[in-house]
Design a protein around this motif. Structure first.
Motif, PDB file in Angstrom:
ATOM      1  N   LYS A 117     -63.568 -15.845  13.280  1.00 55.39           N
ATOM      2  CA  LYS A 117     -62.897 -16.617  12.223  1.00 55.39           C
ATOM      3  C   LYS A 117     -63.661 -17.905  11.931  1.00 55.39           C
ATOM      4  O   LYS A 117     -63.826 -18.302  10.773  1.00 55.39           O
ATOM      5  N   LEU A 139     -66.533 -17.159   9.829  1.00 53.18           N
ATOM      6  CA  LEU A 139     -66.079 -16.860   8.459  1.00 53.18           C
ATOM      7  C   LEU A 139     -65.868 -18.158   7.685  1.00 53.18           C
ATOM      8  O   LEU A 139     -66.346 -18.313   6.555  1.00 53.18           O
ATOM      9  N   TYR A 140     -65.150 -19.120   8.292  1.00 53.06           N
ATOM     10  CA  TYR A 140     -64.858 -20.389   7.604  1.00 53.06           C
ATOM     11  C   TYR A 140     -66.130 -21.176   7.313  1.00 53.06           C
ATOM     12  O   TYR A 140     -66.210 -21.898   6.332  1.00 53.06           O
ATOM     13  N   LYS A 180     -65.460 -12.285   0.826  1.00 56.03           N
ATOM     14  CA  LYS A 180     -66.210 -13.529   0.562  1.00 56.03           C
ATOM     15  C   LYS A 180     -67.679 -13.247   0.252  1.00 56.03           C
ATOM     16  O   LYS A 180     -68.328 -13.997  -0.450  1.00 56.03           O
ATOM     17  N   ASP A 202     -59.035 -16.431  -4.054  1.00 56.07           N
ATOM     18  CA  ASP A 202     -59.968 -16.665  -2.943  1.00 56.07           C
ATOM     19  C   ASP A 202     -59.420 -17.675  -1.937  1.00 56.07           C
ATOM     20  O   ASP A 202     -59.508 -17.468  -0.722  1.00 56.07           O
ATOM     21  N   ILE A 215     -57.988 -17.218   2.469  1.00 56.87           N
ATOM     22  CA  ILE A 215     -58.397 -18.004   3.639  1.00 56.87           C
ATOM     23  C   ILE A 215     -57.203 -18.774   4.211  1.00 56.87           C
ATOM     24  O   ILE A 215     -56.989 -18.797   5.433  1.00 56.87           O
ATOM     25  N   MET A 226     -54.939 -16.590   6.231  1.00 57.46           N
ATOM     26  CA  MET A 226     -55.506 -16.248   7.542  1.00 57.46           C
ATOM     27  C   MET A 226     -55.264 -17.386   8.522  1.00 57.46           C
ATOM     28  O   MET A 226     -54.938 -17.159   9.685  1.00 57.46           O
ATOM     29  N   LYS A 227     -55.382 -18.627   8.055  1.00 55.07           N
ATOM     30  CA  LYS A 227     -55.151 -19.780   8.942  1.00 55.07           C
ATOM     31  C   LYS A 227     -53.682 -19.875   9.333  1.00 55.07           C
ATOM     32  O   LYS A 227     -53.345 -20.364  10.413  1.00 55.07           O
TER      33      LYS A 227
END
Lengths: 447, 80
Positions: free
Chosen positions: A95, A98-99, A133, B69, B73, B76-77
């Motif tokens: 993760k 990914l970030y 992404k 988009d 994210i 997911m967090k």
């Protein structure tokens, strides 16, 4: 003789090492049996931060992390996480990569996780997100499809909730991948896979409405957004839904209705924005953490809006897991066993409180930013409406008779669709399935 | 010669000293604009006309979602 002496020495050293390992493993197991999970965790990570723990220690670590959650590793560096080498740390590293946009490293970590059944759903979710992404939408769709079919089977309520959240997230992300690929009808089908009981379901409504918007089915958009008026969804916060509603009326050339929605938006959200600004301008330590534990009946009387925002935050899986860990700290400190590392556990508890406080604060900033960005869009739309109205005036256009509104002829009917009238009550099974029947009147004159 | 020059200087000074100019302004003056004529050629049309200016067409950037988009994210967090 020399060889014999060396062999004997080697044998003694390995015996001592095995005894040590055995003793340490036994110590950890005793702490686990007593329920001193955080003490056991601290002992293991202190000893093996710079070296890889043996197999039996890793298995004990996996057992501990299953019960208390992975937040403890959030402050570990990549090197330390790699040394520990359990599936949870691999997932955290994936993760992080990914970030940071390091997609190849993320995929490398995830491929190691795929063999582990317990982590497969989460690994597929992260993998799908990495492909998304990277712009590899087809591969993302494939990953999301696989993880949306993995059902949770845990008997623990909290873990079961987490598994369902992962599954529903996969379904939503499948919809988002189709949306990005401009396959709007497939996106709508994917969003429909999320059950109405799920906390994610209200979010699918807004995204589904956008998919219908791109299909130019504005009646359906308005119908879906009508669902947010139901009492069941009053705690949900969607300023963007108002912007989409106004846009849909604009596209149907219902300028007066569109303007009315813009005016209502400013009246409704201006005081909310001021309230949030006031809250965010205070600088009390653990202000947001304390807000979670404030008496709800008192908070409801003080501010219904803040209460509804906190309700939304509390429905998140991460928040529930963090609170569970916090209560775990409390119970271990309360037991005050002589084998527990109370001081270290108290520090870990403070650290978690900081993490929760920060998470709630970020959410509040996110809410206020949504109001401001939507306000900007509403302003632009208002200018555009004024321009269109002036154009109609100069070209001496007259308004159409509104008698044709509400006629079933204005509906985009599918082969298997059945319609009945809305009778001012929001039945649970009907939520999200509403549609209006307005006639588009842009090209013709209106009176 | 010197005496002659001196005589001329004294004489001119006396003459200047004697001249007294009195400036008097008109108490009233009248202009008849109707009878005034301007000689020249007319190059612009005499009648009044208004040219319609081009109407500004507003093309504001209206809200339009093409992807989610950020939400992918953020969600997911919020899981873990």
């Amino acid at each position: 003789m020399m060889k014999l002496a060396l062999l004997t020495l080697f044998f003694i050293i390995s015996l001592v090492h095995t005894k040590e390992k055995f003793t340490f493993s036994q110590k950890v197991q005793k702490n686990i049996n007593r329920g001193n999970l955080y003490t056991a965790l601290l002992d293991i990570t202190d000893k093996y931060k710079r070296s890889r723990p043996p197999k039996e220690i890793r298995e004990q670590l996996i057992l501990i992390v299953e019960k208390i959650g992975p937040h403890f590793f959030n402050t570990f560096s990549d090197v330390e996480l790699r040394n520990i080498g359990i599936p949870t740390t691999n997932l955290i590293m994936a993760k992080r990569n990914l970030y940071l946009g390091k997609y190849h490293y993320a995929l490398k970590r995830l491929n190691k996780l795929m063999k582990n059944e317990k982590f497969q759903a989460q690994a597929l979710l992260v993998k799908g997100t990495v492909y998304y992404k990277m712009g590899l939408i087809k591969r993302a769709i494939s990953s999301f499809e696989k993880c949306s079919q993995i059902d949770g089977d845990s008997k623990n309520g909290l873990i079961r909730f987490h598994q369902e959240t992962v599954q529903n997230n996969c379904r939503m992300n499948l919809g988002r991948a189709y949306f990005k690929n401009k396959e709007f009808e497939k996106a709508i089908s994917a969003y429909n896979l999320v059950p109405k009981k799920s906390a994610k379901w209200p979010y699918t409504l807004l995204e589904k409405a956008w998919a219908y918007y791109h299909l130019e089915n504005y009646n359906r958009v308005l119908g879906i957004l009508l669902t947010f008026n139901s009492p069941l969804l009053e705690s949900y916060f969607f300023p963007e839904a108002q912007a989409l509603k106004a846009m849909s009326y604009f596209k149907l050339c219902y300028f007066e209705e569109s303007e009315h929605i813009i005016n209502v938006f400013y009246k409704k959200y201006k005081p909310k924005s001021s309230e949030l600004s006031k809250l965010l301008s205070k600088r009390t330590p653990f202000q947001f953490f304390n807000l979670i534990f404030e008496d709800r009946s008192v908070l409801k009387r003080r501010s219904l809006f803040l209460n509804s925002l906190l309700t939304q935050i509390e429905k998140r899986s991460k928040h529930k897991l963090d609170l569970n860990s916090l209560f775990g700290f409390n119970s271990e400190i309360y037991k005050a066993s002589i084998h527990s590392r109370i001081k270290d556990i108290s520090e870990m508890q403070e650290d978690l409180k900081n993490q929760i406080n920060h998470s709630v604060k970020l959410s509040m900033y996110n809410f206020i930013n949504q109001i401001h960005s939507t306000s900007k869009h509403m302003f632009n739309l208002q200018l555009e409406i004024l321009s269109k109205k002036r154009e109609n005036l100069y070209k001496k256009k007259t308004i159409l008779n509104k008698d044709e509104d509400g006629n079933i002829k204005n509906l985009d009917i599918g082969a298997s669709d059945i319609f009945w009238d809305f009778r001012k009550s929001f039945w649970a099974d009907e939520l999200g399935d509403y549609t209006l029947a307005l006639k588009k009147s842009c090209s013709k004159a209106r009176r | 010669m010197r005496l002659l020059t001196l005589f001329f200087i004294i004489a001119s000074t006396n003459l200047i000293a004697e001249k007294k100019v009195i400036i008097k302004y008109k108490q009233y003056e009248r202009f008849d604009l109707g009878s005034m004529e301007v000689k020249g050629n007319i190059i612009a049309p005499g009648d009044i006309s208004v040219q319609e200016r081009k109407r500004k067409v507003f093309e504001e950037e209206l809200i339009n979602r093409t992807n989610f988009d950020e939400e992918i994210i953020t969600d997911m967090k919020f899981i873990q």
